[in-house]
Design a protein around this motif. Structure first.
Motif, mmCIF file in Angstrom:
data_model
loop_
_atom_site.group_PDB
_atom_site.id
_atom_site.type_symbol
_atom_site.label_atom_id
_atom_site.label_comp_id
_atom_site.label_asym_id
_atom_site.label_seq_id
_atom_site.Cartn_x
_atom_site.Cartn_y
_atom_site.Cartn_z
ATOM 1 N N TYR A 130 0.766 -1.558 0.218
ATOM 2 C CA TYR A 130 -0.027 -0.124 0.023
ATOM 3 C C TYR A 130 0.937 1.021 0.148
ATOM 4 O O TYR A 130 -0.013 2.116 -0.064
ATOM 5 C CB TYR A 130 -1.419 0.251 0.851
ATOM 6 N N LYS A 131 1.838 1.351 0.409
ATOM 7 C CA LYS A 131 2.618 2.601 0.365
ATOM 8 C C LYS A 131 3.180 2.386 -1.152
ATOM 9 O O LYS A 131 3.468 3.691 -1.368
ATOM 10 C CB LYS A 131 4.439 2.074 1.985
ATOM 11 N N LYS A 132 4.011 1.762 -1.821
ATOM 12 C CA LYS A 132 4.149 1.625 -2.596
ATOM 13 C C LYS A 132 2.724 2.332 -3.198
ATOM 14 O O LYS A 132 3.289 3.191 -4.608
ATOM 15 C CB LYS A 132 4.148 -0.046 -3.914
ATOM 16 N N ILE A 133 1.875 1.682 -3.251
ATOM 17 C CA ILE A 133 1.216 2.784 -4.529
ATOM 18 C C ILE A 133 -0.108 4.213 -3.999
ATOM 19 O O ILE A 133 0.482 4.860 -5.208
ATOM 20 C CB ILE A 133 -0.742 2.149 -4.610
ATOM 21 N N LEU A 134 0.516 3.929 -3.101
ATOM 22 C CA LEU A 134 0.829 6.157 -1.599
ATOM 23 C C LEU A 134 2.009 6.534 -3.072
ATOM 24 O O LEU A 134 1.418 7.053 -3.037
ATOM 25 C CB LEU A 134 0.753 5.998 -1.106
ATOM 26 N N GLN A 135 3.113 6.130 -3.163
ATOM 27 C CA GLN A 135 4.702 6.845 -2.874
ATOM 28 C C GLN A 135 3.972 7.110 -4.680
ATOM 29 O O GLN A 135 3.956 8.334 -5.386
ATOM 30 C CB GLN A 135 5.535 6.081 -2.936
ATOM 31 N N LYS A 136 3.057 5.436 -5.809
ATOM 32 C CA LYS A 136 2.965 6.326 -7.238
ATOM 33 C C LYS A 136 2.154 7.012 -7.721
ATOM 34 O O LYS A 136 2.876 7.933 -8.286
ATOM 35 C CB LYS A 136 2.725 4.978 -7.298
ATOM 36 N N HIS A 137 1.021 6.911 -6.409
ATOM 37 C CA HIS A 137 0.231 8.619 -6.804
ATOM 38 C C HIS A 137 1.099 9.854 -6.391
ATOM 39 O O HIS A 137 -0.020 10.878 -5.444
ATOM 40 C CB HIS A 137 -0.467 7.863 -6.348
ATOM 41 N N SER A 138 2.448 9.799 -5.168
ATOM 42 C CA SER A 138 2.176 11.384 -4.400
ATOM 43 C C SER A 138 1.564 11.371 -4.060
ATOM 44 O O SER A 138 1.199 12.689 -3.387
ATOM 45 C CB SER A 138 2.884 12.030 -5.668
ATOM 46 N N ILE A 139 1.045 10.468 -3.262
ATOM 47 C CA ILE A 139 -0.190 10.747 -1.795
ATOM 48 C C ILE A 139 1.056 10.802 -0.451
ATOM 49 O O ILE A 139 1.299 10.327 0.326
ATOM 50 C CB ILE A 139 -0.732 10.176 -1.916
#
Length: 447
Positions: A39-48
């Motif tokens: 989930y951290k990867k997804i957040l980082q990918k979307h610059s959240i």
């Protein structure tokens, strides 16, 4: 630009954050616990922007809207303080709903909701409709809207926790499978509060919408007259119903009457999943499909090919003429009641986990009749021991799945069934019920 704060960094929280970012909100996600690397990867990918292992309240109170993950209790001090300051606190389901005009088929209930959700989705998919399955199964609703092409129909499994924080969510078709005591730890041990939460599924439905409900469930039928609604009511029952609009079983045949439409008939003997509860599930799903004008033959063929749900009375292996069954999804008493009621052979029952206010007396007659030995699987098994210690000849405690399966094998003889049906949540020893079920299957296959 409005500020959106998402509380909780799991499936629904991350989905809500991604959708909010896509819709040009300023987004901050905060989790009291540790966010999983995926989930951290997804957040980082979307610059959240996000934080975990603690809340920075100064950041959270900048919110115009807070999207709360379903696992976070409503009575938390932080949530109360946000509401007292006029901040809108909603669920991910509610947030996603605000960004689609698709037809919504929503399913809730204490038991059977995953099966009915998957049945409805299977029928619509077989009918070549534009459809996605979201909510508690599949992607989160918000994540699907953010990352997948939008579809014409969303089949959504919704929990009471998600409904608690819905404001405008309005399904075209809602289904309530049953209401039995569950999650009472989240509702002050008040069954009526839990029941009210389930009925929120129809709070915004109108005269052009449909509410399909279990007529055999007293908890539903005694509460329904107290609801002010003009939604079209469609009951389903194991017994024959006389209404012009109803679904019922007569002489082993599902019959669905929808006013001017010709009666839909389907033999329950042709269903691929067995048991009275699955006949009821098929009734509910087929009724929804008929309301969507899906051909009768497509519905019949879909129900004949439907394979059931993983971790729900799933046959794992037959070893030395002992049948091992995975019912890890049974996280409450009623679900385990269905499982024990469907056992036709002497049963070694693996039970236990995080108790949610269970009253084991409801199972006493079935245990006395069908269970030869009990294997407890949990950190605290005292309630199970108190309830059944004098009912069965053999009862042991275990603290991991490998030991539980070995103990069950020890107690079983040719012709018996070993049933994992915990009647409890899984969080004392496992990540979730899926993890518990997969560990059971792995251990059984190693025997």
């Amino acid at each position: 630009m409005k500020n959106i704060v998402v509380l909780g960094g799991g499936e629904s929280g991350v989905g809500a954050a991604v959708l909010a970012k896509q819709k040009m909100f300023a987004v901050f996600l905060s989790d009291q616990g540790k966010i999983k690397p995926k989930y951290k990867k997804i957040l980082q990918k979307h610059s959240i922007a996000f934080e975990d292992e603690g809340h920075t309240t100064s950041e959270i109170f900048k919110a115009d809207i807070v999207i709360k993950s379903p696992g976070i209790p409503d009575d938390l001090l932080l949530i109360n303080n946000l509401r007292n300051q006029g901040v809108e606190v909603i669920s991910e389901i509610e947030f996603a709903y605000r960004f689609t005009d698709a037809t919504i088929i929503a399913i809730t209930g204490s038991n059977g909701k995953t099966t009915v959700t998957k049945m409805v989705y299977h029928i619509l998919e077989q009918a070549n409709l534009s459809v996605a399955m979201v909510g508690n199964v599949g992607d989160s609703f918000a994540m699907h809207l953010a990352t997948q092409p939008e579809v014409d129909n969303y089949v959504i499994e919704v929990s009471s926790f998600q409904l608690d924080n819905c404001v405008s969510f309005k399904p075209h078709i809602s289904i309530l499978t049953n209401i039995t005591p569950d999650h009472l730890d989240r509702y002050n041990n008040n069954f009526n509060l839990y029941r009210k939460a389930k009925f929120k599924i129809l709070q915004n439905q109108g005269q052009d919408d449909f509410f399909i409900y279990n007529e055999d469930d007293l908890a539903i039928t005694e509460f329904l007259p107290k609801i002010s609604t003009n939604v079209q009511l469609i009951p389903f029952s194991k017994k024959q119903l006389k209404q012009n609009i109803a679904a019922f079983i007569e002489q082993n045949t599902i019959k669905i009457n929808l006013n001017q439409q010709k009666t839909f008939n389907m033999s329950i003997n042709n269903l691929n999943v067995k048991g009275t509860h699955n006949a009821q599930n098929a009734m509910a799903a087929s009724t929804a499909a008929r309301l969507l004008k899906i051909r009768k033959q497509t519905i019949r063929e879909s129900m004949e090919s439907f394979r059931g749900v993983e971790h729900r009375l799933e046959e794992v292996k037959v070893l030395n003429n002992v049948n091992y069954i995975n019912d890890s999804k049974a996280t409450n008493i009623n679900a385990t009641f269905y499982a024990l009621d469907s056992m036709t052979k002497p049963t070694v029952w693996i039970v236990g986990g995080v108790d949610k206010g269970n009253n084991y007396q409801d199972l006493l007659a079935l245990v006395n009749e069908r269970v030869k030995a009990i294997v407890c699987l949990g950190i605290d098994n005292s309630k199970i021991i108190d309830a059944f210690g004098k009912t069965v000849d053999e009862l042991v405690e275990t603290a991991n799945m490998a030991d539980a399966v070995l103990a069950a094998q020890h107690f079983s003889n040719a012709g018996d069934t070993v049933l994992l049906s915990p009647a409890c949540a899984s969080f004392d020893l496992f990540e979730n019920y899926e993890d518990r079920g997969r560990q059971f299957k792995e251990c059984v296959r190693k025997l």
